[in-house]
Write a protein that holds these residues in place. Structure first.
Motif, PDB file in Angstrom:
ATOM      1  N   CYS A   1       1.421  12.969   1.754  1.00  0.00           N
ATOM      2  CA  CYS A   1       0.662  14.028   2.446  1.00  0.00           C
ATOM      3  C   CYS A   1      -0.426  14.505   1.502  1.00  0.00           C
ATOM      4  O   CYS A   1      -0.251  15.474   0.762  1.00  0.00           O
ATOM      5  N   ASP A   2      -1.512  13.796   1.487  1.00  0.00           N
ATOM      6  CA  ASP A   2      -2.579  14.086   0.522  1.00  0.00           C
ATOM      7  C   ASP A   2      -3.952  13.909   1.156  1.00  0.00           C
ATOM      8  O   ASP A   2      -4.843  13.313   0.589  1.00  0.00           O
ATOM      9  N   GLY A   3      -4.064  14.487   2.356  1.00  0.00           N
ATOM     10  CA  GLY A   3      -5.304  14.287   3.092  1.00  0.00           C
ATOM     11  C   GLY A   3      -6.156  15.534   3.221  1.00  0.00           C
ATOM     12  O   GLY A   3      -5.697  16.653   2.986  1.00  0.00           O
TER      13      GLY A   3
ATOM     14  N   SER B   1      -2.304  16.092  -9.187  1.00  0.00           N
ATOM     15  CA  SER B   1      -1.264  15.333  -8.504  1.00  0.00           C
ATOM     16  C   SER B   1      -1.590  13.848  -8.598  1.00  0.00           C
ATOM     17  O   SER B   1      -0.764  12.996  -8.293  1.00  0.00           O
ATOM     18  N   CYS B   2      -2.807  13.535  -9.037  1.00  0.00           N
ATOM     19  CA  CYS B   2      -3.142  12.140  -9.343  1.00  0.00           C
ATOM     20  C   CYS B   2      -4.257  12.045 -10.371  1.00  0.00           C
ATOM     21  O   CYS B   2      -4.322  11.084 -11.111  1.00  0.00           O
ATOM     22  N   GLY B   3      -5.134  13.018 -10.417  1.00  0.00           N
ATOM     23  CA  GLY B   3      -6.296  12.950 -11.306  1.00  0.00           C
ATOM     24  C   GLY B   3      -6.286  14.040 -12.356  1.00  0.00           C
ATOM     25  O   GLY B   3      -5.232  14.413 -12.858  1.00  0.00           O
TER      26      GLY B   3
ATOM     27  N   GLY C   1     -10.604  13.167  -6.332  1.00  0.00           N
ATOM     28  CA  GLY C   1     -10.318  14.376  -5.568  1.00  0.00           C
ATOM     29  C   GLY C   1      -9.053  14.221  -4.741  1.00  0.00           C
ATOM     30  O   GLY C   1      -9.099  14.244  -3.519  1.00  0.00           O
ATOM     31  N   HIS C   2      -7.927  14.072  -5.429  1.00  0.00           N
ATOM     32  CA  HIS C   2      -6.659  13.814  -4.742  1.00  0.00           C
ATOM     33  C   HIS C   2      -6.279  15.023  -3.888  1.00  0.00           C
ATOM     34  O   HIS C   2      -5.890  16.071  -4.397  1.00  0.00           O
ATOM     35  N   ALA C   3      -6.370  14.848  -2.573  1.00  0.00           N
ATOM     36  CA  ALA C   3      -6.269  16.001  -1.656  1.00  0.00           C
ATOM     37  C   ALA C   3      -4.826  16.317  -1.263  1.00  0.00           C
ATOM     38  O   ALA C   3      -4.534  16.607  -0.117  1.00  0.00           O
TER      39      ALA C   3
ATOM     40  N   GLN D   1       0.831  -1.202   0.000  1.00  0.00           N
ATOM     41  CA  GLN D   1       0.000   0.000   0.000  1.00  0.00           C
ATOM     42  C   GLN D   1       0.868   1.255   0.000  1.00  0.00           C
ATOM     43  O   GLN D   1       2.002   1.245   0.476  1.00  0.00           O
ATOM     44  N   ASP D   2       0.277   2.313  -0.514  1.00  0.00           N
ATOM     45  CA  ASP D   2       0.945   3.612  -0.571  1.00  0.00           C
ATOM     46  C   ASP D   2       0.938   4.220   0.829  1.00  0.00           C
ATOM     47  O   ASP D   2      -0.002   4.916   1.218  1.00  0.00           O
ATOM     48  N   GLN D   3       1.981   3.951   1.591  1.00  0.00           N
ATOM     49  CA  GLN D   3       2.062   4.448   2.965  1.00  0.00           C
ATOM     50  C   GLN D   3       3.466   4.157   3.504  1.00  0.00           C
ATOM     51  O   GLN D   3       4.288   3.564   2.819  1.00  0.00           O
TER      52      GLN D   3
ATOM     53  N   ARG E   1     -13.914   2.888 -10.009  1.00  0.00           N
ATOM     54  CA  ARG E   1     -12.706   3.438 -10.648  1.00  0.00           C
ATOM     55  C   ARG E   1     -12.056   4.446  -9.731  1.00  0.00           C
ATOM     56  O   ARG E   1     -12.652   4.895  -8.758  1.00  0.00           O
ATOM     57  N   MET E   2     -10.843   4.811 -10.083  1.00  0.00           N
ATOM     58  CA  MET E   2     -10.208   5.890  -9.340  1.00  0.00           C
ATOM     59  C   MET E   2      -9.731   6.983 -10.287  1.00  0.00           C
ATOM     60  O   MET E   2      -9.232   6.707 -11.365  1.00  0.00           O
ATOM     61  N   TYR E   3      -9.954   8.212  -9.903  1.00  0.00           N
ATOM     62  CA  TYR E   3      -9.457   9.395 -10.611  1.00  0.00           C
ATOM     63  C   TYR E   3      -9.960   9.512 -12.050  1.00  0.00           C
ATOM     64  O   TYR E   3      -9.303  10.110 -12.899  1.00  0.00           O
ATOM     65  N   ALA E   4     -11.109   8.916 -12.336  1.00  0.00           N
ATOM     66  CA  ALA E   4     -11.676   9.110 -13.673  1.00  0.00           C
ATOM     67  C   ALA E   4     -12.005  10.599 -13.821  1.00  0.00           C
ATOM     68  O   ALA E   4     -12.485  11.234 -12.880  1.00  0.00           O
TER      69      ALA E   4
HETATM   70  C1  GAL Z   1      -4.123   5.321  -5.812  1.00  0.00           C
HETATM   71  C2  GAL Z   1      -3.910   4.357  -4.676  1.00  0.00           C
HETATM   72  C3  GAL Z   1      -3.759   5.038  -3.354  1.00  0.00           C
HETATM   73  C4  GAL Z   1      -2.841   6.207  -3.478  1.00  0.00           C
HETATM   74  C5  GAL Z   1      -3.359   7.159  -4.490  1.00  0.00           C
HETATM   75  C6  GAL Z   1      -2.470   8.327  -4.711  1.00  0.00           C
HETATM   76  O1  GAL Z   1      -3.671   4.792  -6.983  1.00  0.00           O
HETATM   77  O2  GAL Z   1      -4.927   3.420  -4.602  1.00  0.00           O
HETATM   78  O3  GAL Z   1      -3.281   4.110  -2.426  1.00  0.00           O
HETATM   79  O4  GAL Z   1      -1.598   5.767  -3.872  1.00  0.00           O
HETATM   80  O5  GAL Z   1      -3.455   6.515  -5.718  1.00  0.00           O
HETATM   81  O6  GAL Z   1      -2.210   9.057  -3.589  1.00  0.00           O
END
Ligand code: GAL
Length: 955
Positions: free
Chosen positions: A548-550, A929-931, A488-490, A187-189, A455-458
């Motif tokens: 740090c994306d909370g 930063s992600c989406g 909504g990548h915070a 996991q991303d942590q 999905r994520m970040y569509a």
């Molecule tokens: C996603 C992942 C998260 C996190 C996020 C970016 O791909 O599921 O764990 O890495 O991106 O912060």
């Protein structure tokens, strides 16, 4: 006594040996329990077997060892003496050589000697429960080996009754940071080894419950609930509030109030077997996939969710109950209704809180193999039968542990693990074991194993297509509802564009909402840096501040992102027609009517409330709207800007917030804003050493403003287009063509040069013509500053005409100047917090006060922040500045360049100038930063613009 002499188990793909079968996690009413949390003896070695295991034997003298606190991570204790945390997003911090892990494998031997309490029963058995150990542990009690296990965020129990003695029990646990299990926990942590959740000894009386499964459904057509509690040990189930008294395994149907996240009705009950009484908290609800929608109790739900990692800036993932409760309270107070437990089952107490306060939960399994993406998913454990037992073990441990929580509506197989037979096996097992819940997994867009298309970040446009059913996909997928399990990548300033997503979610039935990434910044408290992020511990591979994306800062202070989200997902929509004095109220909840809320109107003139009162709003059912007439606007001779504000407040105290807590609000104009204007009656007077105009003095050679009415201007206003790029401006590295942070720098917008063309003292104005452009480029901004005055006030009109071929938007467009002294700030405009074009829903127009320091938003990695939107006027440092039109206002004690260079907040130190930006425009923030980046409507295009500010002194 025989010990294993090798450490083969560390690299064994099996889940382990010796542990008891997984079962429901509960606290007995009467069976004894002994917490083994506290101070343990601790010895760290560099490899799995650098030390032999004689420490597990009785009589071993660990007096010379260090100590650590359990629960805890050893790398966060001992002031660096026990190694340090490592942060990577998806890269394994060791060679991808499954199931092997490095020979250098930090291994922590933990030792605890304990006595049984005097009243510990002599009969019956006992189990030792570990709620979380990262990543692999082997254990002994009184010299007898109990087994070894992996599955860091899952409970493991061992039968120990036969080994216990009244006093001097020796519990020895050897924990390895790396194991075959680490391949499943990418996991991303932060990578944080240790016994990080509770260790408990549980007495198991003869005839005790063992495992049990509460089935409590709700039939919305009859209003009845059906309860059946299956239990390993026979017994009776009583629910006094419902007059229920039935045998285990028997069904009973009675009229009930259902459980929903909005109305979390729990009934207290007891499961009593011969040997034990277990308290039950029963929530009746039925989750189903029906008509292509996720329905609870017959109604489609809309998730307004967040992804929650467990995080505490000092304790890592070792969270105490109060911290968990703080998370839940903050979520409820900010209108969230759902949590995805990314990316592992949380401490079970967190789920109790979700049941109690009301949050829908996607409970996610402790599984991620994202690092295999680096090799096109070759050798991915989820598609390799040898690993399937470990995957099934993880699925079982999650479902069995958490199955009695009404808040859990989805089981999630894990995160970013590609696709494969192992995942299918997990889904099949879960569907078979618990057909009363749905299965989620994002990684398979064909939805072979899942009950929802996730999905994520569509991007917004794709989400809209999905809503319109125009996205194609497999037949199975086309029949499924859609959620964004991450969006909504915070990270840093943002996320932008949330309101635009919410509009889509509310417009299309198939779209059932989403979960912001993520809840909290995982900053590690650090003596010199404030909060540390990736790389700050010298990691050889790391992903910087991507951790740090909370929506809340590491200390859980809400960030502007959370304030924005709260407004975007308000359960009540309030819109008004100020001219006609009508407000339209819509109940956007799925289950509750509006009876828990009270409404209040107020009327402002120039941002100051002149009258207020309560507003009678019917207790609208979910989905209903009503128009309510506002009172006659108050008579006020001042003729300023008038507006209405209507608020929805809690009518009474609730368990999550007090009476009068604001749940939703709306604002609408009741009259236009009078713009600041005056005749240019004064004329510039030129002398050799100065030009004066009204209250102002200028440098005659450069036309630079020196002072206004005795207030010295340290650095004169001049055009500024640069902002310290946000994480979202910089964008993620995989988004190559739209990363404006990079494109702006390439163009040179951070190093604009100002060429003075002319200074003209005319009849009624001082006009300064310039061209502002970066070195090495032909593009530029033709910029004219026109100063006028009526003798008392000073007006600056800036006209900007882009020249050349501008292919990128501007970061900002406005003027920047420096004041030698300023502290208190008052303004009339948007507030109280920061806002940018696509993060301004929560910006409320009013009169606000702050200090220069108070205007700063403490992003862990410094970047552009703190702009206030729609500012009509601001007062600071002895000046009053009015805008025509409204403007964005920012003030800080360091320059943009210093802000940009800083890596941590501790790099920022106050200089002797307060730098003020008055902006006509700001580029949107987006979520790149992600989406997606900002939507086109939030672009700050380089095009001709004209804007004015009126300066006067406040003295
Ligand atoms: C996603 C992942 C998260 C996190 C996020 C970016 O791909 O599921 O764990 O890495 O991106 O912060």
């Amino acid at each position: 006594m025989s010990f294993r002499t090798t450490a083969d188990y560390v690299e064994d793909v099996s889940p382990g040996s010796g542990a008891l079968p997984a079962r429901a996690w509960y606290a007995s009413s009467d069976a004894k329990a002994l917490s083994l949390n506290g101070s343990w003896r601790f010895r760290l070695s560099a490899t799995v077997d650098a030390e032999d295991d004689s420490f597990a034997e009785e009589g071993y003298d660990a007096g010379g060892w260090a100590e650590v606190t359990v629960p805890g991570h050893w790398v966060l204790q001992g002031d660096g003496a026990f190694g340090s945390p490592i942060y990577t997003n998806h890269l394994y911090p060791f060679p991808v050589d499954p199931p092997h892990v490095p020979t250098e494998n930090p291994t922590g031997d933990h030792l605890r000697v304990f006595d049984l309490p005097a009243d510990w029963p002599a009969d019956g058995g006992a189990v030792l429960r570990f709620d979380g150990v990262e990543s692999c542990a082997r254990l002994w009690l009184n010299g007898t080996e109990l087994g070894e296990f992996k599955g860091s965020r899952l409970a493991h129990e061992f039968a120990v009754g036969h080994l216990l003695k009244p006093g001097g029990n020796v519990l020895a646990v050897r924990v390895h940071q790396w194991s075959a299990g680490s391949y499943l926990e990418d996991q991303d942590q932060w990578w944080l080894p240790g016994i990080f959740r509770d260790v408990t000894l549980l007495h198991r009386p003869a005839g005790s419950v063992g495992d049990f499964f509460v089935h409590a459904s709700y039939d919305h057509t009859t209003g009845e609930g059906t309860l059946r509690v299956d239990s390993d040990a026979e017994g009776r189930v009583t629910v006094p509030g419902l007059d229920i008294d039935v045998a285990t395994g028997e069904s009973v149907t009675v009229a009930v109030e259902p459980w929903t996240a909005e109305t979390p009705k729990l009934y207290d009950g007891v499961l009593a077997t011969e040997g034990e009484r277990v308290p039950l908290r029963i929530g009746f609800r039925t989750v189903a996939l029906e008509d292509g929608l996720i329905k609870v109790n017959g109604k489609a739900v809309l998730f307004k969710g967040v992804n929650r990692h467990e995080w505490h800036p000092e304790k890592g993932r070792a969270l105490d109950l109060e911290t968990m409760r703080e998370d839940v309270l903050l979520m409820k107070r900010h209108n969230l209704n759902a949590v995805r437990t990314s990316h592992y089952p949380p401490h079970p107490a967190f789920l109790d809180l979700c049941d109690e306060y009301g949050l829908w939960v996607i409970d996610e399994c402790d599984l991620e193999t994202h690092g295999f993406t680096e090799q096109d998913w070759r050798d991915n454990p989820v598609d390799d039968d040898r690993w399937t037992p470990a995957l099934l073990d993880r699925a079982e441990r999650m479902v069995e542990r958490d199955k009695n929580h009404p808040s859990v509506v989805f089981w999630s197989l894990g995160n970013e693990a590609g696709t494969g037979r192992g995942l299918t096996a997990m889904a099949e097992w879960i569907h078979g074991r618990d057909p009363e819940r749905l299965v989620h997994y994002e990684g398979d867009w064909n939805c072979r194993d899942t009950d929802v298309y996730s999905r994520m970040y569509a991007f917004h446009d794709e989400v809209e297509k999905i809503g319109q059913q125009l996205d194609g996909g497999t037949r199975g997928r086309r029949a499924l509802p859609f959620i964004q399990c991450e969006y909504g990548h915070a990270m840093g300033n943002g996320p932008g564009g949330l309101a635009d997503y919410q509009e889509l979610f509310e417009k299309y039935e198939r779209l059932q909402g989403g979960f912001i990434w993520e809840w909290i910044d995982h900053g590690v408290k650090h003596a010199e840096l404030g909060y540390a992020y990736g790389g700050d511990f010298g990691e050889e591979l790391h992903d910087g501040n991507f951790v740090c994306d909370g929506l809340v800062f590491p200390d859980r202070t809400p960030s502007p992102g959370l304030i924005e989200y709260k407004k975007v997902i308000e359960p009540v929509h309030i819109e008004g027609d100020g001219a006609n004095g009508i407000v339209r109220i819509t109940n956007k909840q799925d289950f509750a009517d509006l009876s828990a809320l009270a409404f209040e109107w107020s009327c402002q003139v120039d941002g100051e409330t002149v009258e207020s009162g309560s507003l009678a709003v019917p207790a609208l059912a979910p989905g209903e709207s009503a128009e309510v007439k506002l009172p006659e606007p108050p008579v006020d001779g001042r003729g300023g800007e008038r507006q209405w504000t209507v608020r929805a407040l809690l009518a009474d105290d609730t368990v999550w917030a007090p009476k009068d807590h604001v749940v939703a609000w709306g604002q609408f104009a009741a009259g236009a804003r009078p713009l600041p204007s005056f005749p240019a009656s004064d004329r510039p007077a030129a002398a050799t050493d100065r030009i004066t105009l009204g209250p102002a003095e200028f440098d005659p050679r450069t036309g630079a403003l020196r002072s206004i009415g005795g207030v010295a201007v340290g650095a004169a206003p001049r055009l500024d287009v640069w902002r310290a790029p946000t994480d979202n401006d910089d964008g993620a590295e995989w988004q190559t063509d739209t990363r404006y942070g990079m494109l702006w720098r390439t163009l040179g917008l951070h190093r604009m040069r100002h060429r003075l063309v002319s200074v003209e003292a005319g009849d009624d104005a001082l006009t300064v013509r310039t061209r502002v452009a970066p070195a090495a480029r032909e593009v530029g901004l033709d910029t004219v500053y026109r100063w006028t005055s009526d003798g008392e006030r000073l007006r600056l009109t800036v006209s900007v005409t882009p020249e050349g071929d501008w292919t990128v938007p501007l970061p900002r467009l406005g003027v920047r100047f420096g004041l030698p002294e300023a502290d208190r700030v008052e303004w009339f405009g948007g507030g109280p917090g920061e806002a940018y074009p696509d993060t301004s829903t929560a910006s409320m127009v009013g009169r606000w006060q702050s200090t220069v320091d108070g205007l700063q938003t403490p992003y862990v990695r410094p970047q552009e922040n703190g702009a206030r939107a729609d500012v009509r006027w601001v007062e600071l440092g002895g000046l009053r500045i009015e805008g025509d039109p409204e403007f964005w206002f920012t003030a800080r004690r360091w320059t943009t360049e210093q802000l940009e260079a800083a890596r941590h907040r501790t790099d920022l130190t106050a200089g002797d100038t307060v730098w003020v930006n008055l902006d006509h425009g700001q580029h949107g923030i987006g979520s790149q930063s992600c989406g997606p980046g900002p939507l086109p409507q939030y672009f700050l295009k380089a095009e001709p613009a004209e804007f004015s500010f009126v300066f006067s002194t406040t003295g």
